[in-house]
Design a protein around this motif. Structure first.
Motif, PDB file in Angstrom:
ATOM      1  N   GLU A  93       0.898  -1.294  -0.147  1.00  0.00           N
ATOM      2  CA  GLU A  93       0.163   0.202  -0.006  1.00  0.00           C
ATOM      3  C   GLU A  93       0.886   1.245   0.078  1.00  0.00           C
ATOM      4  O   GLU A  93       0.413   2.362  -0.522  1.00  0.00           O
ATOM      5  N   LYS A  94       2.238   1.133   0.591  1.00  0.00           N
ATOM      6  CA  LYS A  94       2.922   2.419   0.499  1.00  0.00           C
ATOM      7  C   LYS A  94       3.520   2.871  -0.657  1.00  0.00           C
ATOM      8  O   LYS A  94       3.974   3.996  -0.843  1.00  0.00           O
ATOM      9  N   TYR A  95       3.400   2.002  -1.838  1.00  0.00           N
ATOM     10  CA  TYR A  95       3.857   2.237  -3.169  1.00  0.00           C
ATOM     11  C   TYR A  95       2.760   2.873  -4.289  1.00  0.00           C
ATOM     12  O   TYR A  95       2.008   1.931  -4.680  1.00  0.00           O
ATOM     13  N   CYS A 101      -4.384  -4.193  -6.271  1.00  0.00           N
ATOM     14  CA  CYS A 101      -3.886  -5.434  -5.637  1.00  0.00           C
ATOM     15  C   CYS A 101      -4.903  -6.303  -5.136  1.00  0.00           C
ATOM     16  O   CYS A 101      -5.936  -5.838  -4.605  1.00  0.00           O
ATOM     17  N   TYR A 102      -4.788  -7.597  -5.625  1.00  0.00           N
ATOM     18  CA  TYR A 102      -5.947  -8.640  -5.749  1.00  0.00           C
ATOM     19  C   TYR A 102      -5.412  -9.620  -4.840  1.00  0.00           C
ATOM     20  O   TYR A 102      -4.365 -10.450  -5.225  1.00  0.00           O
ATOM     21  N   ASN A 103      -5.899 -10.040  -3.870  1.00  0.00           N
ATOM     22  CA  ASN A 103      -5.843 -11.531  -3.024  1.00  0.00           C
ATOM     23  C   ASN A 103      -6.402 -12.406  -3.993  1.00  0.00           C
ATOM     24  O   ASN A 103      -7.913 -12.460  -4.168  1.00  0.00           O
ATOM     25  N   VAL A 104      -5.968 -13.615  -4.520  1.00  0.00           N
ATOM     26  CA  VAL A 104      -6.662 -14.290  -5.231  1.00  0.00           C
ATOM     27  C   VAL A 104      -6.493 -15.720  -4.884  1.00  0.00           C
ATOM     28  O   VAL A 104      -5.431 -16.352  -3.916  1.00  0.00           O
ATOM     29  N   SER A 105      -7.164 -16.777  -5.406  1.00  0.00           N
ATOM     30  CA  SER A 105      -7.021 -18.091  -5.354  1.00  0.00           C
ATOM     31  C   SER A 105      -6.319 -18.534  -6.545  1.00  0.00           C
ATOM     32  O   SER A 105      -5.894 -18.019  -7.490  1.00  0.00           O
ATOM     33  N   GLY A 106      -5.754 -19.749  -6.224  1.00  0.00           N
ATOM     34  CA  GLY A 106      -4.974 -20.419  -7.273  1.00  0.00           C
ATOM     35  C   GLY A 106      -3.387 -20.696  -7.092  1.00  0.00           C
ATOM     36  O   GLY A 106      -3.146 -20.790  -5.880  1.00  0.00           O
ATOM     37  N   GLY A 107      -2.795 -20.368  -7.877  1.00  0.00           N
ATOM     38  CA  GLY A 107      -1.187 -21.126  -7.775  1.00  0.00           C
ATOM     39  C   GLY A 107      -0.457 -19.833  -7.178  1.00  0.00           C
ATOM     40  O   GLY A 107       0.848 -19.935  -6.655  1.00  0.00           O
ATOM     41  N   LEU A 129      10.635  -4.107  -2.770  1.00  0.00           N
ATOM     42  CA  LEU A 129       9.658  -4.682  -2.178  1.00  0.00           C
ATOM     43  C   LEU A 129      10.184  -6.185  -1.440  1.00  0.00           C
ATOM     44  O   LEU A 129       9.881  -6.350  -0.146  1.00  0.00           O
ATOM     45  N   LEU A 130      11.142  -6.568  -1.867  1.00  0.00           N
ATOM     46  CA  LEU A 130      11.910  -7.722  -1.445  1.00  0.00           C
ATOM     47  C   LEU A 130      12.591  -7.149  -0.226  1.00  0.00           C
ATOM     48  O   LEU A 130      12.675  -8.044   0.714  1.00  0.00           O
TER      49      LEU A 130
END
Length: 171
Positions: A93-95, A101-107, A129-130
């Motif tokens: 959120e700081k950037y 930004c989506y929290n998603v299902s899957g891989g 970010l890392l």
């Protein structure tokens, strides 16, 4: 907050028109949806007060401002406790370059939409970010080459009614 069941056809018409023409006057809006001005204004205010209409924005032609790239990044976080999700979300959120930004299902866990001036800038952002240690285990990115279809708004009538409109558009 009001539910979709409490929206009638005039409310939906207001939303559809404002989604396309957010700067129109109440006079123009009332004429476009075939409703008199006073009830149109009352309905629009009610939609704002209940939070259905969150705000109005300008659609900016980024290419007129300068060179840029759009990148979608699939992010997997290393741990999946609630606090780990909160930590990651607070970190991204700081950037301002991360526009969605989506929290998603899957891989993977998150899909980020990033807009940056160039690839080098994007890469520096990902390295940052890392370095921020917000729980990123791995990420994979896709650079947008072109946008052959731009959806200028949400399918409001379909969402509000739950009914498809396939017959009006073909298969």
């Amino acid at each position: 907050m009001r539910t979709s069941a409490s929206l009638d056809q005039f409310d939906i018409k207001i939303l559809v028109h404002l989604q396309r023409e957010g700067r129109c006057s109440n006079v123009d809006l009332a004429a476009a949806i075939n409703l008199s001005e006073s009830p149109c204004l009352l309905r629009t205010k009610r939609l704002q007060e209940t939070g259905v209409i969150r705000g109005y924005r300008a659609e900016i032609a980024l290419e007129k401002l300068g060179s840029h790239v759009i990148v979608f990044s699939e992010v997997t976080i290393s741990s999946h406790r609630p606090q780990d999700f909160r930590k990651f979300e607070a970190g991204v959120e700081k950037y301002h370059e991360i526009v969605e930004c989506y929290n998603v299902s899957g891989g993977y866990d998150y899909l980020l939409k990033v807009i940056a001036p160039n690839i080098a800038y994007f890469q520096a952002l990902m390295e940052r970010l890392l370095k921020d240690d917000i729980g990123i285990e791995k990420f994979s990115s896709r650079i947008v080459l072109r946008k052959p279809l731009e959806q200028r708004g949400s399918p409001l009538r379909i969402i509000a009614t739950g009914k498809p409109d396939w017959d009006s558009h073909g298969p």
